[in-house]
Every structure is written in structure tokens, then in C-alpha cells.
Design a protein around this motif. Structure first.
Motif, PDB file in Angstrom:
ATOM      1  N   UNK A  23     -16.541  -4.117   2.675  1.00  0.00           N
ATOM      2  CA  UNK A  23     -16.876  -3.664   1.324  1.00  0.00           C
ATOM      3  C   UNK A  23     -16.673  -2.163   1.173  1.00  0.00           C
ATOM      4  N   UNK A  24     -16.678  -1.438   2.301  1.00  0.00           N
ATOM      5  CA  UNK A  24     -16.415   0.004   2.301  1.00  0.00           C
ATOM      6  C   UNK A  24     -15.419   0.327   3.397  1.00  0.00           C
ATOM      7  N   UNK A  25     -14.364   1.052   3.050  1.00  0.00           N
ATOM      8  CA  UNK A  25     -13.353   1.466   4.022  1.00  0.00           C
ATOM      9  C   UNK A  25     -13.198   2.978   3.937  1.00  0.00           C
ATOM     10  N   UNK A  26     -13.436   3.644   5.064  1.00  0.00           N
ATOM     11  CA  UNK A  26     -13.337   5.099   5.119  1.00  0.00           C
ATOM     12  C   UNK A  26     -12.160   5.506   5.993  1.00  0.00           C
ATOM     13  N   UNK A  27     -11.206   6.191   5.397  1.00  0.00           N
ATOM     14  CA  UNK A  27     -10.014   6.675   6.106  1.00  0.00           C
ATOM     15  C   UNK A  27      -9.830   8.176   5.895  1.00  0.00           C
ATOM     16  N   UNK A  28     -10.882   8.854   5.547  1.00  0.00           N
ATOM     17  CA  UNK A  28     -10.811  10.280   5.228  1.00  0.00           C
ATOM     18  C   UNK A  28     -10.514  11.121   6.470  1.00  0.00           C
TER      19      UNK A  28
ATOM     20  N   UNK B 130      -9.765  -5.818  -6.973  1.00  0.00           N
ATOM     21  CA  UNK B 130     -10.420  -5.990  -8.272  1.00  0.00           C
ATOM     22  C   UNK B 130     -11.924  -5.727  -8.220  1.00  0.00           C
ATOM     23  N   UNK B 131     -12.519  -5.677  -7.009  1.00  0.00           N
ATOM     24  CA  UNK B 131     -13.948  -5.390  -6.879  1.00  0.00           C
ATOM     25  C   UNK B 131     -14.220  -3.899  -6.694  1.00  0.00           C
ATOM     26  N   UNK B 132     -13.160  -3.109  -6.641  1.00  0.00           N
ATOM     27  CA  UNK B 132     -13.293  -1.688  -6.320  1.00  0.00           C
ATOM     28  C   UNK B 132     -14.106  -0.949  -7.385  1.00  0.00           C
ATOM     29  N   UNK B 133     -15.110  -0.207  -6.901  1.00  0.00           N
ATOM     30  CA  UNK B 133     -15.956   0.586  -7.798  1.00  0.00           C
ATOM     31  C   UNK B 133     -15.740   2.082  -7.640  1.00  0.00           C
ATOM     32  N   UNK B 134     -15.271   2.493  -6.483  1.00  0.00           N
ATOM     33  CA  UNK B 134     -15.057   3.923  -6.233  1.00  0.00           C
ATOM     34  C   UNK B 134     -13.845   4.119  -5.344  1.00  0.00           C
ATOM     35  N   UNK B 135     -13.027   5.097  -5.689  1.00  0.00           N
ATOM     36  CA  UNK B 135     -11.875   5.457  -4.877  1.00  0.00           C
ATOM     37  C   UNK B 135     -11.731   6.976  -4.883  1.00  0.00           C
ATOM     38  N   UNK B 136     -11.570   7.544  -3.693  1.00  0.00           N
ATOM     39  CA  UNK B 136     -11.440   8.995  -3.535  1.00  0.00           C
ATOM     40  C   UNK B 136     -10.099   9.302  -2.877  1.00  0.00           C
ATOM     41  N   UNK B 137      -9.192   9.885  -3.655  1.00  0.00           N
ATOM     42  CA  UNK B 137      -7.877  10.291  -3.170  1.00  0.00           C
ATOM     43  C   UNK B 137      -7.693  11.794  -3.274  1.00  0.00           C
ATOM     44  N   UNK B 138      -8.786  12.524  -3.325  1.00  0.00           N
ATOM     45  CA  UNK B 138      -8.722  13.969  -3.480  1.00  0.00           C
ATOM     46  C   UNK B 138      -8.165  14.639  -2.229  1.00  0.00           C
ATOM     47  N   UNK B 139      -7.636  15.841  -2.437  1.00  0.00           N
ATOM     48  CA  UNK B 139      -7.110  16.655  -1.335  1.00  0.00           C
ATOM     49  C   UNK B 139      -5.992  15.929  -0.583  1.00  0.00           C
ATOM     50  N   UNK B 140      -4.982  15.532  -1.357  1.00  0.00           N
ATOM     51  CA  UNK B 140      -3.771  14.963  -0.801  1.00  0.00           C
ATOM     52  C   UNK B 140      -2.572  15.666  -1.425  1.00  0.00           C
ATOM     53  N   UNK B 141      -1.404  15.049  -1.395  1.00  0.00           N
ATOM     54  CA  UNK B 141      -0.185  15.656  -1.937  1.00  0.00           C
ATOM     55  C   UNK B 141       0.481  14.724  -2.939  1.00  0.00           C
ATOM     56  N   UNK B 142      -0.326  14.048  -3.739  1.00  0.00           N
ATOM     57  CA  UNK B 142       0.167  13.021  -4.649  1.00  0.00           C
ATOM     58  C   UNK B 142       0.825  13.663  -5.870  1.00  0.00           C
ATOM     59  N   UNK B 143       2.059  13.308  -6.118  1.00  0.00           N
ATOM     60  CA  UNK B 143       2.763  13.744  -7.322  1.00  0.00           C
ATOM     61  C   UNK B 143       2.958  12.597  -8.304  1.00  0.00           C
ATOM     62  N   UNK B 144       3.094  11.392  -7.769  1.00  0.00           N
ATOM     63  CA  UNK B 144       3.354  10.213  -8.607  1.00  0.00           C
ATOM     64  C   UNK B 144       2.355   9.116  -8.237  1.00  0.00           C
TER      65      UNK B 144
ATOM     66  N   UNK C  51     -15.518   0.222  -2.115  1.00  0.00           N
ATOM     67  CA  UNK C  51     -15.383   1.677  -1.998  1.00  0.00           C
ATOM     68  C   UNK C  51     -14.263   1.999  -1.021  1.00  0.00           C
ATOM     69  N   UNK C  52     -13.369   2.904  -1.417  1.00  0.00           N
ATOM     70  CA  UNK C  52     -12.224   3.280  -0.594  1.00  0.00           C
ATOM     71  C   UNK C  52     -12.131   4.804  -0.559  1.00  0.00           C
ATOM     72  N   UNK C  53     -12.312   5.378   0.636  1.00  0.00           N
ATOM     73  CA  UNK C  53     -12.315   6.829   0.798  1.00  0.00           C
ATOM     74  C   UNK C  53     -11.056   7.250   1.546  1.00  0.00           C
ATOM     75  N   UNK C  54     -10.212   8.043   0.897  1.00  0.00           N
ATOM     76  CA  UNK C  54      -8.929   8.482   1.463  1.00  0.00           C
ATOM     77  C   UNK C  54      -8.723   9.987   1.318  1.00  0.00           C
ATOM     78  N   UNK C  55      -9.773  10.742   1.134  1.00  0.00           N
ATOM     79  CA  UNK C  55      -9.647  12.185   0.916  1.00  0.00           C
ATOM     80  C   UNK C  55      -9.212  12.913   2.181  1.00  0.00           C
ATOM     81  N   UNK C  56      -8.649  14.091   1.973  1.00  0.00           N
ATOM     82  CA  UNK C  56      -8.209  14.958   3.070  1.00  0.00           C
ATOM     83  C   UNK C  56      -7.237  14.248   4.016  1.00  0.00           C
TER      84      UNK C  56
END
Length: 422
Positions: free
Chosen positions: A60-65, A105-119, A85-90
């Protein structure tokens, strides 16, 4: 308990153990908090360069930060249907395949901050209707589609700060009624009329906007460094537009056949551009700008002897002439005025109708049938212009014989019908 009784019981417990257990990548730490119904897979701080295989399907929670992940593939989170919850920051994410998040479809929170996403795969968000928190801050995003968040009715927090955003489309945040926190600071905003709506929205919204003093202009040069707030003066005005029908044309522009003149009056700052849209039973036409020279000559190719009729002539002043108006030209004529502050449109519906009963009615100019109170206008969809074809009228000759003649087109009776009166 006998040995025979222990055998089946041991087998049952063994099967139950394997059915209830889930795999966990060796590099990760998987914890089940059954009291709260949570299954956590923690793979942070592991120097990972990609999403590991064999993640527990009941997580239910995956942390890859705090790793070195650069790419998210379409199958990176395959079968993680319970993920909330999916954590992918830094990380160093620069490439996200379309569909990477589409089935979470059950995702309530996603953190993609501090990456290099352009698209970012904005289309994936359309399936994430349970999402409440979306962090995209500290990336390299240059644009956000106007409908990016249109299905996120439950979103509470949105981070877009520290990107490369210069403009946002009007209404970007309108589809999120529960939004309570928005961060858009530290972006190189272009404080032209294209973003005038955002200034007004920020001044009136109840959404919490942290670090407002860091929402500043990067362009144009005269506004560089200014805070995007009430003190920022912007000379902008959304267009106003009105379509007016005229009953006759000046001579020398068109010859022969029934012709109709529509004039589009548009005002705004900066001056709006006019675009005509025509919708008939057989075609949809869009005309941007003029297709007729100042002298009245069509810009269409007329070098061929067999060149087709050009039914819609648009002039620089916003007027449109429908030449040789016929049944096929019946439809809705819309003038759209657009500038950097927004757009507005007005429409009129035009139909042809024959009426023998009009023979006894006096000729009347269309201007006489308009409402005298200029402040009273119908809604766009309520404007109807009906052009009646003149019937054959009897005429008595000087010798007393009775003949027939057709009214010329310039003497056609035109009625302006308004569905709602003032």
C-alpha cells in the motif's frame, strides 16, 4: 494430539503461511502493519538506478526516495493495484513512460519532487480519481495542460513550485473543489495578459498559497522581479463581442444573388483577434483573419475559369459577407474574439424560409426591428435571423392587364426574432 491429526494441521498452516506472504526484493524492507491494513515496501537510500523487480503486490506504500533512478517504465509498478502512496523524491528521473501510473487507481499521494522531469504523462492522472496529494516541485516542467487536473476532484495539495512555468491556462485549478494548498512560487512567470486571470484568481481564492512573495515576474523586462500581487498593475481586459446583422450591402462589392452581411464588433486590451466559425448541416468552417483584400477582391484562387464559389468573405474590420446565400448555408455563425486576457464569442443562427403571407406586409428595414434599448441583448444562442424569400406579387399594367414580378433581393423582408424579449 496424535501424529495423524498433526499432519493435516501442519499442512494447512504451511499453505496458509505461503498464501498470506508476499515477495520482497532483497534490497528493500517490507513491513506489514495488519492493524492498520498497511503493507510498506521501503527501498529508499539504496543507491538504486531502477525500480526493483519483485515488489509485493499487496503493498500500500512504496518508498523509493533518495536513489539514482532515471527512468520509469510502463511496467515499473505493474500489479501494484493496492498502492496508495508512492514516494519517488530526490532521484534523477527524467523519462516517465505513458501509462506508468495509469493503473494505480487507489493512489492517494505521489511525490515526484526534486527530479529532472520535463515531460510528465498528464494523461495518467485521468485515472487517479482518488489522488489527494501531488508533488511535482523542483523539476524542469515548462507547461501544464489546461485539462491536466480535470478528474482530480479530491485533490487537496498541489506542488508546482521551482519549475520553469511561465504561463498557466485559465481554469487550470477550477476542477479541484477540495484544493486547499497550492505552491507555485519560484517559477519564471511571464506577467503579460496571458496570466492576468491567475493574478485575479490569487487575489480572490481561499486556497492557501505559501510564499506569495516568491511568486514574481521574470518577463516582460519592465516587470521583471515584481511580486505577482495586488500591487502589480496590468492593463488587461477580456474581450467583449457582439454579432450584428445588416439587411443590405453597399453596391460594388458583390453582384447577384441573395447576400447576407454580419458584422462582429469586438473590444478588449490588448486588441482582440477575430475568428469566424460556421456550422451548417454539411460543413464546419473556421476562418482566422481576413480572406478579402481592402478593395473587395477575394484572396482565394480565382485564376481558374472553373473556380468554385467562395461563400464566406471575411474583411479586416470583422465583417463577413455570405454571398449568394442558399439553403446549404443555413446554420450557426459564431464570431470568436480572443486576446491574451481571454476569449469570448457571440453567435447568430440564420435560416431561409418562404412565406406567402408576407405579401401583404410592408417593406421594413432590419434596423427598425432591433430593440431600442442598447443594453438589452439576448443570449448568443437565442439570436435567430430568418430570411424570408419574397413571394411573386401581382402587378397591374397601364393597360389594365395583370402581370407578375419578383421583388429584388435588396427589398427582401428580414425579421430579427429574439427568443427572450427585454
Amino acid at each position: 494430539m496424535g501424529e495423524k491429526a498433526m499432519g493435516p494441521l501442519f499442512l494447512f498452516l504451511t499453505v496458509l503461511f505461503f498464501v498470506g506472504s508476499q515477495s520482497c526484493p532483497e534490497v528493500c524492507r517490507c513491513v506489514a502493519k495488519k492493524k492498520y491494513g498497511r503493507h510498506i515496501a521501503d527501498c529508499s537510500y539504496k543507491e538504486l538506478r531502477e525500480v526493483p523487480l519483485g515488489l509485493p503486490s499487496n503493498a500500500t506504500t512504496l518508498t523509493l526516495s533518495v536513489n539514482h533512478i532515471t527512468v520509469l517504465r510502463g511496467d515499473s509498478f505493474e500489479d501494484l493495484f493496492d498502492l496508495q502512496a508512492l514516494w519517488l523524491s530526490y532521484n534523477e528521473i527524467s523519462n516517465i513512460a505513458k501509462g506508468s501510473f495509469a493503473f494505480l487507481v487507489q493512489l492517494r499521494a505521489i511525490d515526484l519532487s526534486h527530479n529532472r522531469i520535463t515531460d510528465f504523462p498528464w494523461g495518467d492522472l485521468s485515472n487517479l480519481t482518488a489522488l489527494q496529494q501531488l508533488k511535482l516541485s523542483s523539476n524542469l516542467l515548462e507547461k501544464v495542460p489546461a485539462d491536466a487536473f480535470h478528474t482530480l476532484k479530491d485533490l487537496r495539495s498541489l506542488w508546482l513550485s521551482d519549475n520553469r512555468l511561465t504561463v498557466l491556462s485559465e481554469g487550470t485549478f477550477d476542477s479541484m473543489p477540495r484544493l486547499s494548498l497550492l505552491q507555485i512560487n519560484h517559477n519564471p512567470w511571464n506577467c503579460s495578459c496571458k496570466i492576468w486571470w491567475l493574478k485575479t484568481w490569487l487575489e480572490n481564492t481561499s486556497v492557501s498559497i505559501p510564499e506569495k512573495e516568491s511568486i514574481t515576474c521574470a518577463a516582460p523586462e519592465r516587470r521583471k522581479g515584481l511580486i505577482f500581487g495586488r500591487s502589480l498593475s496590468m492593463d488587461c481586459m477580456r474581450p467583449s463581442v457582439q454579432v450584428v446583422y445588416h439587411s443590405h450591402l453597399g453596391r460594388g462589392i458583390l453582384h447577384g444573388g441573395l447576400s447576407v452581411l454580419l458584422h462582429c464588433t469586438a473590444m478588449g486590451t490588448p486588441p482582440p483577434e477575430i475568428r469566424w466559425k460556421i456550422q451548417t448541416s454539411s460543413q464546419n468552417v473556421a476562418i482566422s483573419g481576413a480572406n478579402v483584400e481592402e478593395g473587395g477582391n477575394s484572396l482565394a484562387d480565382t485564376t481558374s475559369k472553373h473556380s468554385k464559389r467562395v461563400p464566406f468573405l471575411v474583411f479586416k474590420n470583422g465583417s463577413m459577407v455570405i454571398s449568394e446565400f442558399n439553403k446549404a448555408d443555413e446554420g450557426i455563425y459564431t464570431c470568436q474574439a480572443q486576446n491574451d486576457a481571454g476569449s469570448q464569442e457571440d453567435s447568430v443562427s440564420i435560416s431561409l424560409a418562404s412565406s406567402e403571407s408576407l405579401a401583404d406586409q410592408p417593406q421594413k428595414n432590419i434596423q427598425d426591428s432591433k430593440p431600442q434599448n442598447k443594453s438589452c441583448y439576448p443570449k448568443s444562442e437565442e439570436k435567430i435571423v430568418v430570411i424570408y424569400l419574397s413571394p411573386v406579387l401581382p402587378k397591374t399594367s397601364s393597360s389594365g392587364a395583370t402581370g407578375h414580378e419578383l421583388w429584388p433581393w435588396a427589398a427582401l423582408l428580414v425579421s430579427f426574432l429574439l427568443a427572450l424579449s427585454c
